[in-house]
Motif scaffolding. Structure first.
Motif, PDB file in Angstrom:
ATOM      1  N   MET A  62     -48.204  48.666  11.493  1.00 20.51           N
ATOM      2  CA  MET A  62     -47.483  47.451  11.863  1.00 20.51           C
ATOM      3  C   MET A  62     -48.173  46.791  13.057  1.00 20.51           C
ATOM      4  SD  MET A  62     -43.499  48.625  11.433  1.00 20.51           S
ATOM      5  CE  MET A  62     -42.922  46.955  11.721  1.00 20.51           C
ATOM      6  N   LEU A  63     -48.056  45.468  13.149  1.00 22.22           N
ATOM      7  CA  LEU A  63     -48.707  44.728  14.204  1.00 22.22           C
ATOM      8  C   LEU A  63     -47.998  44.930  15.536  1.00 22.22           C
ATOM      9  CD1 LEU A  63     -49.419  41.369  12.342  1.00 22.22           C
ATOM     10  CD2 LEU A  63     -50.911  43.362  12.591  1.00 22.22           C
ATOM     11  N   GLU A  64     -48.748  44.656  16.602  1.00 18.53           N
ATOM     12  CA  GLU A  64     -48.215  44.796  17.959  1.00 18.53           C
ATOM     13  C   GLU A  64     -47.352  43.584  18.305  1.00 18.53           C
ATOM     14  OE1 GLU A  64     -47.887  46.925  21.595  1.00 18.53           O
ATOM     15  OE2 GLU A  64     -48.902  47.510  19.753  1.00 18.53           O
ATOM     16  N   HIS A  65     -46.213  43.825  18.962  1.00 20.03           N
ATOM     17  CA  HIS A  65     -45.325  42.743  19.375  1.00 20.03           C
ATOM     18  C   HIS A  65     -44.815  43.009  20.788  1.00 20.03           C
ATOM     19  CE1 HIS A  65     -45.243  40.896  15.430  1.00 20.03           C
ATOM     20  NE2 HIS A  65     -45.027  42.077  14.896  1.00 20.03           N
ATOM     21  N   GLY A  66     -44.271  41.952  21.392  1.00 16.24           N
ATOM     22  CA  GLY A  66     -43.614  42.125  22.677  1.00 16.24           C
ATOM     23  C   GLY A  66     -42.269  42.816  22.502  1.00 16.24           C
ATOM     24  N   GLY A  67     -41.642  43.186  23.608  1.00 21.61           N
ATOM     25  CA  GLY A  67     -40.314  43.779  23.551  1.00 21.61           C
ATOM     26  C   GLY A  67     -40.274  45.266  23.271  1.00 21.61           C
ATOM     27  N   ARG A  68     -41.425  45.931  23.303  1.00 18.72           N
ATOM     28  CA  ARG A  68     -41.436  47.377  23.030  1.00 18.72           C
ATOM     29  C   ARG A  68     -41.183  48.125  24.332  1.00 18.72           C
ATOM     30  NH1 ARG A  68     -46.087  49.722  20.553  1.00 18.72           N
ATOM     31  NH2 ARG A  68     -44.633  51.207  19.648  1.00 18.72           N
ATOM     32  N   LEU A  69     -39.980  47.937  24.845  1.00 13.95           N
ATOM     33  CA  LEU A  69     -39.624  48.461  26.154  1.00 13.95           C
ATOM     34  C   LEU A  69     -39.569  49.981  26.164  1.00 13.95           C
ATOM     35  CD1 LEU A  69     -38.843  47.815  29.038  1.00 13.95           C
ATOM     36  CD2 LEU A  69     -36.471  47.560  28.293  1.00 13.95           C
ATOM     37  N   ARG A  70     -39.034  50.557  25.102  1.00 13.98           N
ATOM     38  CA  ARG A  70     -38.906  52.017  25.077  1.00 13.98           C
ATOM     39  C   ARG A  70     -40.276  52.692  25.120  1.00 13.98           C
ATOM     40  NH1 ARG A  70     -34.712  53.887  20.886  1.00 13.98           N
ATOM     41  NH2 ARG A  70     -33.460  52.838  22.469  1.00 13.98           N
ATOM     42  N   ALA A  71     -41.238  52.130  24.386  1.00 15.30           N
ATOM     43  CA  ALA A  71     -42.589  52.701  24.400  1.00 15.30           C
ATOM     44  C   ALA A  71     -43.202  52.594  25.794  1.00 15.30           C
ATOM     45  CB  ALA A  71     -43.464  51.991  23.376  1.00 15.30           C
ATOM     46  N   ALA A  72     -42.983  51.455  26.452  1.00 13.56           N
ATOM     47  CA  ALA A  72     -43.509  51.282  27.809  1.00 13.56           C
ATOM     48  C   ALA A  72     -42.845  52.254  28.779  1.00 13.56           C
ATOM     49  CB  ALA A  72     -43.287  49.847  28.271  1.00 13.56           C
ATOM     50  N   ALA A  73     -41.538  52.449  28.620  1.00  9.98           N
ATOM     51  CA  ALA A  73     -40.824  53.383  29.496  1.00  9.98           C
ATOM     52  C   ALA A  73     -41.385  54.800  29.372  1.00  9.98           C
ATOM     53  CB  ALA A  73     -39.339  53.364  29.165  1.00  9.98           C
ATOM     54  N   GLN A  74     -41.706  55.194  28.152  1.00 14.03           N
ATOM     55  CA  GLN A  74     -42.280  56.518  27.932  1.00 14.03           C
ATOM     56  C   GLN A  74     -43.698  56.610  28.467  1.00 14.03           C
ATOM     57  OE1 GLN A  74     -41.829  56.918  23.687  1.00 14.03           O
ATOM     58  NE2 GLN A  74     -39.671  57.483  23.805  1.00 14.03           N
ATOM     59  N   GLN A  75     -44.490  55.568  28.247  1.00  9.62           N
ATOM     60  CA  GLN A  75     -45.887  55.596  28.669  1.00  9.62           C
ATOM     61  C   GLN A  75     -46.024  55.651  30.182  1.00  9.62           C
ATOM     62  OE1 GLN A  75     -48.242  52.371  27.129  1.00  9.62           O
ATOM     63  NE2 GLN A  75     -50.000  52.830  28.427  1.00  9.62           N
ATOM     64  N   TYR A  76     -45.177  54.898  30.889  1.00 16.39           N
ATOM     65  CA  TYR A  76     -45.319  54.803  32.338  1.00 16.39           C
ATOM     66  C   TYR A  76     -44.290  55.642  33.091  1.00 16.39           C
ATOM     67  CZ  TYR A  76     -48.589  51.060  31.351  1.00 16.39           C
ATOM     68  OH  TYR A  76     -49.674  50.340  30.896  1.00 16.39           O
ATOM     69  N   ALA A  77     -43.485  56.408  32.356  1.00 20.42           N
ATOM     70  CA  ALA A  77     -42.494  57.306  32.956  1.00 20.42           C
ATOM     71  C   ALA A  77     -41.553  56.561  33.910  1.00 20.42           C
ATOM     72  CB  ALA A  77     -43.190  58.459  33.679  1.00 20.42           C
ATOM     73  N   ILE A  78     -41.081  55.407  33.462  1.00 18.33           N
ATOM     74  CA  ILE A  78     -40.112  54.613  34.209  1.00 18.33           C
ATOM     75  C   ILE A  78     -38.909  54.399  33.296  1.00 18.33           C
ATOM     76  CG2 ILE A  78     -39.649  52.406  35.358  1.00 18.33           C
ATOM     77  CD1 ILE A  78     -42.665  52.151  35.838  1.00 18.33           C
ATOM     78  N   ALA A  79     -37.722  54.711  33.765  1.00 17.13           N
ATOM     79  CA  ALA A  79     -36.511  54.590  32.946  1.00 17.13           C
ATOM     80  C   ALA A  79     -36.341  53.160  32.431  1.00 17.13           C
ATOM     81  CB  ALA A  79     -35.288  55.011  33.744  1.00 17.13           C
ATOM     82  N   GLU A  80     -35.854  53.018  31.201  1.00 16.68           N
ATOM     83  CA  GLU A  80     -35.673  51.693  30.602  1.00 16.68           C
ATOM     84  C   GLU A  80     -34.850  50.762  31.486  1.00 16.68           C
ATOM     85  OE1 GLU A  80     -34.691  51.237  26.409  1.00 16.68           O
ATOM     86  OE2 GLU A  80     -35.199  53.357  26.093  1.00 16.68           O
ATOM     87  N   ALA A  81     -33.819  51.299  32.111  1.00 13.20           N
ATOM     88  CA  ALA A  81     -32.927  50.471  32.925  1.00 13.20           C
ATOM     89  C   ALA A  81     -33.624  49.907  34.158  1.00 13.20           C
ATOM     90  CB  ALA A  81     -31.711  51.287  33.348  1.00 13.20           C
ATOM     91  N   ASP A  82     -34.763  50.458  34.526  1.00 12.04           N
ATOM     92  CA  ASP A  82     -35.463  50.044  35.743  1.00 12.04           C
ATOM     93  C   ASP A  82     -36.554  49.014  35.481  1.00 12.04           C
ATOM     94  OD1 ASP A  82     -33.894  51.769  37.246  1.00 12.04           O
ATOM     95  OD2 ASP A  82     -35.293  53.443  37.031  1.00 12.04           O
ATOM     96  N   TRP A  83     -36.676  48.554  34.238  1.00 14.74           N
ATOM     97  CA  TRP A  83     -37.730  47.599  33.890  1.00 14.74           C
ATOM     98  C   TRP A  83     -37.250  46.156  33.984  1.00 14.74           C
ATOM     99  CZ3 TRP A  83     -42.857  48.245  32.248  1.00 14.74           C
ATOM    100  CH2 TRP A  83     -43.288  49.565  32.138  1.00 14.74           C
ATOM    101  N   LEU A  84     -38.188  45.275  34.286  1.00 15.62           N
ATOM    102  CA  LEU A  84     -38.006  43.841  34.108  1.00 15.62           C
ATOM    103  C   LEU A  84     -38.868  43.455  32.911  1.00 15.62           C
ATOM    104  CD1 LEU A  84     -37.213  40.948  34.810  1.00 15.62           C
ATOM    105  CD2 LEU A  84     -39.031  40.927  36.541  1.00 15.62           C
ATOM    106  N   ASP A  85     -38.247  43.157  31.790  1.00 14.78           N
ATOM    107  CA  ASP A  85     -38.963  42.895  30.554  1.00 14.78           C
ATOM    108  C   ASP A  85     -39.180  41.391  30.396  1.00 14.78           C
ATOM    109  OD1 ASP A  85     -40.126  42.846  28.093  1.00 14.78           O
ATOM    110  OD2 ASP A  85     -38.403  43.643  26.984  1.00 14.78           O
ATOM    111  N   LEU A  86     -40.421  40.962  30.620  1.00 21.11           N
ATOM    112  CA  LEU A  86     -40.810  39.567  30.440  1.00 21.11           C
ATOM    113  C   LEU A  86     -41.778  39.431  29.272  1.00 21.11           C
ATOM    114  CD1 LEU A  86     -41.458  38.570  34.188  1.00 21.11           C
ATOM    115  CD2 LEU A  86     -39.340  38.340  32.871  1.00 21.11           C
ATOM    116  N   SER A  87     -41.769  40.386  28.375  1.00 22.61           N
ATOM    117  CA  SER A  87     -42.775  40.442  27.312  1.00 22.61           C
ATOM    118  C   SER A  87     -42.414  39.632  26.074  1.00 22.61           C
ATOM    119  CB  SER A  87     -43.021  41.902  26.902  1.00 22.61           C
ATOM    120  OG  SER A  87     -41.895  42.442  26.231  1.00 22.61           O
ATOM    121  N   THR A  88     -41.221  39.092  26.006  1.00 23.03           N
ATOM    122  CA  THR A  88     -40.804  38.332  24.818  1.00 23.03           C
ATOM    123  C   THR A  88     -40.556  36.866  25.175  1.00 23.03           C
ATOM    124  OG1 THR A  88     -38.397  38.523  25.021  1.00 23.03           O
ATOM    125  CG2 THR A  88     -39.567  40.419  24.092  1.00 23.03           C
ATOM    126  N   GLY A  89     -40.398  36.047  24.152  1.00 23.56           N
ATOM    127  CA  GLY A  89     -40.031  34.650  24.345  1.00 23.56           C
ATOM    128  C   GLY A  89     -38.567  34.421  24.041  1.00 23.56           C
TER     129      GLY A  89
END
Length: 335
Positions: A1-28
């Motif tokens: 599948m193609l890459e898209h914005g909004g993959r917050l859970r994957a980012a949280a796992q990759q950078y070891a930062i809890a989902e609730a602690d993110w500012l997600d500006l990756s989508t429109g």
């Protein structure tokens, strides 16, 4: 599948930062979601029916003669190639939302991704031309008059013009929705982006009746859930709420452009739901932000100077301050 914005859970796992602690500006997607009334349990228990007023509300909102609700405009992007035969040549005005070219190629069509200035040269060999308007990620708007000229060339040979207007809600004067009585003109509209309800998975296809009937048969019955239909009806009927959403999106987009420019990152494009920046610093800035819990949308290119970033709209003053601090710290880190 193609890459898209909004993959917050994957980012949280990759950078070891809890989902609730993110500012997600990756989508429109607008950061202000419509308030939703509680869903009646009966709406979950029954199959959805099409006499609830959703189609009429959508026709009024989009100024279209007829519409087909679909489970997100992505469903239509994937289904349309299956209605088009025999296999032919498809032009996709690029760069744009990558799922368009992917869907046509997957169905066996010969796809050529073209720049706007190349359309005139190639249009007479295309059976289908796909345009995202406003463009994602550049924000570029093409005038309706130009699109209708391209449509006239295509329809002479039985061709289609497919216009993805996923980000058109804040610029309705540029929409071709009112022209979709024309043969071979197909307009796709996204519900979730402007109304901030991407999880509802609702979109609309605007086209002549015969094509909509064929598409409905291809997608199948009960495509949109009863609760989603009820939410869609409420939002599409809320005229004061729509005006408020347009005003705050437009204000936030101007503020975001000014903020980026103040830190030496003047946008190269954008619309009322995002800003777009081409920079050789795209990958390092994306990584710098992610390590601090801010998710941006990265578009990699073969040459670093052609890579780009898309910035969505912050939601609250705290989010704005967090983004400003990030940009300040990145600029300071470069020195």
């Amino acid at each position: 599948m193609l890459e898209h914005g909004g993959r917050l859970r994957a980012a949280a796992q990759q950078y070891a930062i809890a989902e609730a602690d993110w500012l997600d500006l990756s989508t429109g997607i607008a950061p202000w979601s419509w308030p939703i009334a509680p869903v009646d349990a009966r709406d979950w228990a029954r199959l959805p029916e099409t006499d609830d007023g959703l189609e009429a509300a959508a026709c009024a909102y989009y100024n279209a003669a007829q519409v087909l609700p679909v489970p997100g405009s992505q469903a239509a992007i994937q289904a349309l190639p299956r209605l088009r035969g025999p296999v032919g040549k498809v032009g996709v005005l690029s760069p744009c939302y990558a799922e368009h070219a992917h869907a046509w190629r997957k169905s066996g069509f010969l796809v050529r991704e073209v720049l706007e200035r190349e359309v005139e040269h190639f249009i007479d060999v295309f059976n289908v031309l796909v345009v995202v308007n406003p463009n994602n990620p550049t924000g570029r708007l093409i005038a309706p008059e130009q699109l209708l000229k391209w449509h006239a060339r295509l329809v002479e040979r039985g061709g289609w013009l497919v216009v993805d207007e996923a980000f058109m809600d804040t610029a309705p004067a540029h929409s071709l929705a009112a022209e979709t009585w024309r043969s071979g003109l197909i307009v796709l509209r996204s519900f979730g982006k402007f109304f901030g309800l991407a999880g509802a998975r609702l979109g609309f296809v605007l086209a002549e009746a015969g094509l909509l009937q064929a598409l409905a048969s291809e997608i199948g019955p009960w495509a949109v859930s009863g609760p989603t239909r009820k939410v869609g009806l409420a939002c599409l009927s809320d005229l004061p709420g729509q005006q408020l959403q347009r005003e705050r999106c437009e204000y936030a987009a101007l503020r975001l452009s000014a903020l980026l420019s103040a830190h030496g990152l003047e946008p190269d494009g954008g619309c009322a739901l995002f800003q777009w920046l081409v920079t050789a610093h795209a990958e390092p800035l994306h990584e710098f932000a992610a390590r601090r819990g801010v998710l941006l949308r990265l578009f990699k290119a073969e040459r670093a100077e052609h890579s780009s970033l898309r910035f969505g709209l912050p939601h609250s003053e705290a989010d704005w301050q967090r983004l400003e601090t990030l940009l300040h710290d990145y600029r300071k880190d470069l020195k």
